[in-house]
Design a protein around this motif. Structure first.
Motif, PDB file in Angstrom:
ATOM      1  N   LEU A  74       0.824  -1.204   0.000  1.00 34.93           N
ATOM      2  CA  LEU A  74       0.000   0.000   0.000  1.00 34.93           C
ATOM      3  C   LEU A  74       0.863   1.262   0.000  1.00 34.93           C
ATOM      4  CD1 LEU A  74      -2.847  -1.043   2.468  1.00 34.93           C
ATOM      5  CD2 LEU A  74      -2.991  -0.812  -0.019  1.00 34.93           C
ATOM      6  N   ARG A  75       2.000   1.215   0.704  1.00 35.80           N
ATOM      7  CA  ARG A  75       2.912   2.362   0.674  1.00 35.80           C
ATOM      8  C   ARG A  75       3.458   2.579  -0.732  1.00 35.80           C
ATOM      9  NH1 ARG A  75       4.908   0.266   5.781  1.00 35.80           N
ATOM     10  NH2 ARG A  75       6.695  -0.593   4.692  1.00 35.80           N
ATOM     11  N   LEU A  76       3.801   1.467  -1.412  1.00 38.58           N
ATOM     12  CA  LEU A  76       4.287   1.579  -2.785  1.00 38.58           C
ATOM     13  C   LEU A  76       3.193   2.103  -3.715  1.00 38.58           C
ATOM     14  CD1 LEU A  76       6.485  -1.623  -3.177  1.00 38.58           C
ATOM     15  CD2 LEU A  76       7.246   0.759  -3.251  1.00 38.58           C
ATOM     16  N   GLU A  77       1.950   1.713  -3.458  1.00 41.06           N
ATOM     17  CA  GLU A  77       0.844   2.227  -4.275  1.00 41.06           C
ATOM     18  C   GLU A  77       0.711   3.735  -4.093  1.00 41.06           C
ATOM     19  OE1 GLU A  77      -3.973   1.754  -4.943  1.00 41.06           O
ATOM     20  OE2 GLU A  77      -2.952   0.371  -3.607  1.00 41.06           O
ATOM     21  N   ARG A  78       0.828   4.210  -2.858  1.00 40.08           N
ATOM     22  CA  ARG A  78       0.768   5.654  -2.596  1.00 40.08           C
ATOM     23  C   ARG A  78       1.917   6.371  -3.312  1.00 40.08           C
ATOM     24  NH1 ARG A  78      -4.315   6.610  -0.566  1.00 40.08           N
ATOM     25  NH2 ARG A  78      -4.643   5.488   1.351  1.00 40.08           N
ATOM     26  N   LEU A  79       3.103   5.791  -3.237  1.00 37.88           N
ATOM     27  CA  LEU A  79       4.254   6.386  -3.906  1.00 37.88           C
ATOM     28  C   LEU A  79       4.061   6.377  -5.426  1.00 37.88           C
ATOM     29  CD1 LEU A  79       6.885   7.695  -3.038  1.00 37.88           C
ATOM     30  CD2 LEU A  79       7.994   5.485  -3.250  1.00 37.88           C
ATOM     31  N   PHE A  80       3.512   5.299  -5.953  1.00 38.36           N
ATOM     32  CA  PHE A  80       3.209   5.198  -7.386  1.00 38.36           C
ATOM     33  C   PHE A  80       2.277   6.330  -7.810  1.00 38.36           C
ATOM     34  CE2 PHE A  80       0.447   3.562 -10.789  1.00 38.36           C
ATOM     35  CZ  PHE A  80       1.398   3.250 -11.754  1.00 38.36           C
ATOM     36  N   ASP A  81       1.249   6.584  -7.005  1.00 43.53           N
ATOM     37  CA  ASP A  81       0.328   7.685  -7.301  1.00 43.53           C
ATOM     38  C   ASP A  81       1.071   9.019  -7.348  1.00 43.53           C
ATOM     39  OD1 ASP A  81      -1.828   5.965  -7.442  1.00 43.53           O
ATOM     40  OD2 ASP A  81      -2.568   6.432  -5.430  1.00 43.53           O
ATOM     41  N   LEU A  82       2.009   9.197  -6.436  1.00 44.86           N
ATOM     42  CA  LEU A  82       2.782  10.441  -6.418  1.00 44.86           C
ATOM     43  C   LEU A  82       3.628  10.584  -7.686  1.00 44.86           C
ATOM     44  CD1 LEU A  82       3.909  10.567  -2.684  1.00 44.86           C
ATOM     45  CD2 LEU A  82       1.993  11.737  -3.753  1.00 44.86           C
ATOM     46  N   PHE A  83       4.204   9.478  -8.146  1.00 45.03           N
ATOM     47  CA  PHE A  83       4.970   9.531  -9.390  1.00 45.03           C
ATOM     48  C   PHE A  83       4.072   9.861 -10.581  1.00 45.03           C
ATOM     49  CE2 PHE A  83       8.447   7.451  -7.166  1.00 45.03           C
ATOM     50  CZ  PHE A  83       9.513   8.153  -7.698  1.00 45.03           C
ATOM     51  N   LYS A  84       2.851   9.363 -10.577  1.00 51.06           N
ATOM     52  CA  LYS A  84       1.936   9.684 -11.669  1.00 51.06           C
ATOM     53  C   LYS A  84       1.666  11.179 -11.738  1.00 51.06           C
ATOM     54  CE  LYS A  84      -1.728   7.029 -12.087  1.00 51.06           C
ATOM     55  NZ  LYS A  84      -2.800   6.056 -11.786  1.00 51.06           N
ATOM     56  N   ILE A  85       1.488  11.818 -10.598  1.00 51.35           N
ATOM     57  CA  ILE A  85       1.227  13.267 -10.610  1.00 51.35           C
ATOM     58  C   ILE A  85       2.492  14.032 -11.009  1.00 51.35           C
ATOM     59  CG2 ILE A  85       1.661  13.771  -8.163  1.00 51.35           C
ATOM     60  CD1 ILE A  85      -1.192  15.260 -10.165  1.00 51.35           C
ATOM     61  N   ILE A  86       3.652  13.584 -10.563  1.00 45.71           N
ATOM     62  CA  ILE A  86       4.890  14.261 -10.925  1.00 45.71           C
ATOM     63  C   ILE A  86       5.142  14.173 -12.426  1.00 45.71           C
ATOM     64  CG2 ILE A  86       7.408  14.068 -10.787  1.00 45.71           C
ATOM     65  CD1 ILE A  86       7.058  13.490  -7.817  1.00 45.71           C
ATOM     66  N   PHE A  87       4.917  13.022 -13.008  1.00 46.68           N
ATOM     67  CA  PHE A  87       5.195  12.837 -14.431  1.00 46.68           C
ATOM     68  C   PHE A  87       4.048  13.295 -15.325  1.00 46.68           C
ATOM     69  CE2 PHE A  87       8.830  10.465 -13.021  1.00 46.68           C
ATOM     70  CZ  PHE A  87       9.750  10.677 -14.033  1.00 46.68           C
ATOM     71  N   ALA A  88       3.025  13.951 -14.754  1.00 52.16           N
ATOM     72  CA  ALA A  88       1.933  14.495 -15.568  1.00 52.16           C
ATOM     73  C   ALA A  88       2.460  15.537 -16.547  1.00 52.16           C
ATOM     74  CB  ALA A  88       0.851  15.106 -14.681  1.00 52.16           C
ATOM     75  N   ASP A  89       3.530  16.246 -16.171  1.00 49.88           N
ATOM     76  CA  ASP A  89       4.117  17.232 -17.080  1.00 49.88           C
ATOM     77  C   ASP A  89       5.414  16.729 -17.708  1.00 49.88           C
ATOM     78  OD1 ASP A  89       5.776  17.350 -14.884  1.00 49.88           O
ATOM     79  OD2 ASP A  89       5.500  19.478 -14.510  1.00 49.88           O
ATOM     80  N   ASN A  90       5.673  15.423 -17.588  1.00 43.12           N
ATOM     81  CA  ASN A  90       6.809  14.740 -18.223  1.00 43.12           C
ATOM     82  C   ASN A  90       8.180  15.222 -17.764  1.00 43.12           C
ATOM     83  OD1 ASN A  90       5.125  13.065 -19.801  1.00 43.12           O
ATOM     84  ND2 ASN A  90       4.843  14.733 -21.253  1.00 43.12           N
ATOM     85  N   GLU A  91       8.253  15.803 -16.582  1.00 42.59           N
ATOM     86  CA  GLU A  91       9.553  16.209 -16.058  1.00 42.59           C
ATOM     87  C   GLU A  91       9.520  16.216 -14.538  1.00 42.59           C
ATOM     88  OE1 GLU A  91       9.814  20.916 -16.082  1.00 42.59           O
ATOM     89  OE2 GLU A  91       9.399  20.123 -18.082  1.00 42.59           O
ATOM     90  N   VAL A  92      10.691  16.018 -13.953  1.00 43.49           N
ATOM     91  CA  VAL A  92      10.839  16.062 -12.502  1.00 43.49           C
ATOM     92  C   VAL A  92      11.852  17.153 -12.189  1.00 43.49           C
ATOM     93  CG1 VAL A  92      11.476  14.770 -10.435  1.00 43.49           C
ATOM     94  CG2 VAL A  92      10.484  13.563 -12.364  1.00 43.49           C
ATOM     95  N   ASP A  93      11.412  18.167 -11.451  1.00 41.18           N
ATOM     96  CA  ASP A  93      12.368  19.224 -11.105  1.00 41.18           C
ATOM     97  C   ASP A  93      12.901  19.006  -9.691  1.00 41.18           C
ATOM     98  OD1 ASP A  93      10.535  20.376  -9.286  1.00 41.18           O
ATOM     99  OD2 ASP A  93       9.722  21.694 -10.819  1.00 41.18           O
ATOM    100  N   ASP A  94      13.849  19.818  -9.297  1.00 37.09           N
ATOM    101  CA  ASP A  94      14.522  19.645  -8.001  1.00 37.09           C
ATOM    102  C   ASP A  94      13.555  19.764  -6.822  1.00 37.09           C
ATOM    103  OD1 ASP A  94      16.932  19.240  -9.294  1.00 37.09           O
ATOM    104  OD2 ASP A  94      17.577  21.328  -9.094  1.00 37.09           O
ATOM    105  N   ASP A  95      12.624  20.724  -6.893  1.00 38.31           N
ATOM    106  CA  ASP A  95      11.660  20.891  -5.804  1.00 38.31           C
ATOM    107  C   ASP A  95      10.789  19.645  -5.649  1.00 38.31           C
ATOM    108  OD1 ASP A  95      12.554  23.446  -5.224  1.00 38.31           O
ATOM    109  OD2 ASP A  95      11.106  24.397  -6.571  1.00 38.31           O
ATOM    110  N   GLU A  96      10.387  19.070  -6.779  1.00 34.40           N
ATOM    111  CA  GLU A  96       9.571  17.850  -6.722  1.00 34.40           C
ATOM    112  C   GLU A  96      10.367  16.697  -6.123  1.00 34.40           C
ATOM    113  OE1 GLU A  96       6.466  18.488 -10.430  1.00 34.40           O
ATOM    114  OE2 GLU A  96       8.488  17.756 -10.863  1.00 34.40           O
TER     115      GLU A  96
END
Length: 140
Positions: A74-96
């Motif tokens: 379940l923790r990995l699922e929560r983290l997976f959801d966070l990655f989906k929102i981060i990659f919504a704009d196809n980039e990961v910046d330092d603040d993220e």
């Protein structure tokens, strides 16, 4: 109050806290763009977030704590959801990245394991995995 009501309340609280974490990640680089907002609406539906809760979370001053899950899947699922929102704009910046590590640790991952999971997840989400990892993922 029946014990079931306590469980449902606890799950609702976890979902709201998780949604707030996702919304914070979406807003970390400034305003929430259209793509991120569409994904936030999807997450709100998935997590049974009401319109009023959505509006409250989207305020700049939201202060919902991270509520870790008891089970590692379940923790990995929560983290997976966070990655989906981060990659919504196809980039990961330092603040993220800073917030992502903070959330991973808040979800219960030790710092060194959080770094490994984040690194592997970025490789997967950005399409930069080697053949052995691809083969493992396909066969699993």
């Amino acid at each position: 109050m029946p014990i079931l009501d306590l469980y449902n309340h606890s799950e609702k609280r976890r979902n709201l806290a998780h949604f707030a974490a996702i919304a914070s990640l979406a807003a970390v680089d400034g305003d929430v763009n259209d793509q991120e907002m569409k994904l936030l609406v999807k997450f709100a539906n998935k997590l049974d977030i009401t319109d009023n809760e959505f509006k409250e979370v989207m305020k700049k001053s939201n202060k919902y704590p991270i509520d870790p899950q008891n089970n590692s899947e379940l923790r990995l699922e929560r983290l997976f959801d966070l990655f989906k929102i981060i990659f919504a704009d196809n980039e990961v910046d330092d603040d993220e990245m800073v917030l992502l590590k903070k959330y991973a640790i808040g979800l219960g991952f030790p710092s060194d394991k959080a770094d490994k999971i984040i690194g592997k997840s970025i490789a997967i989400f950005s399409g930069r995995i080697d053949f052995d990892d691809y083969l493992y993922l396909i066969n699993k």
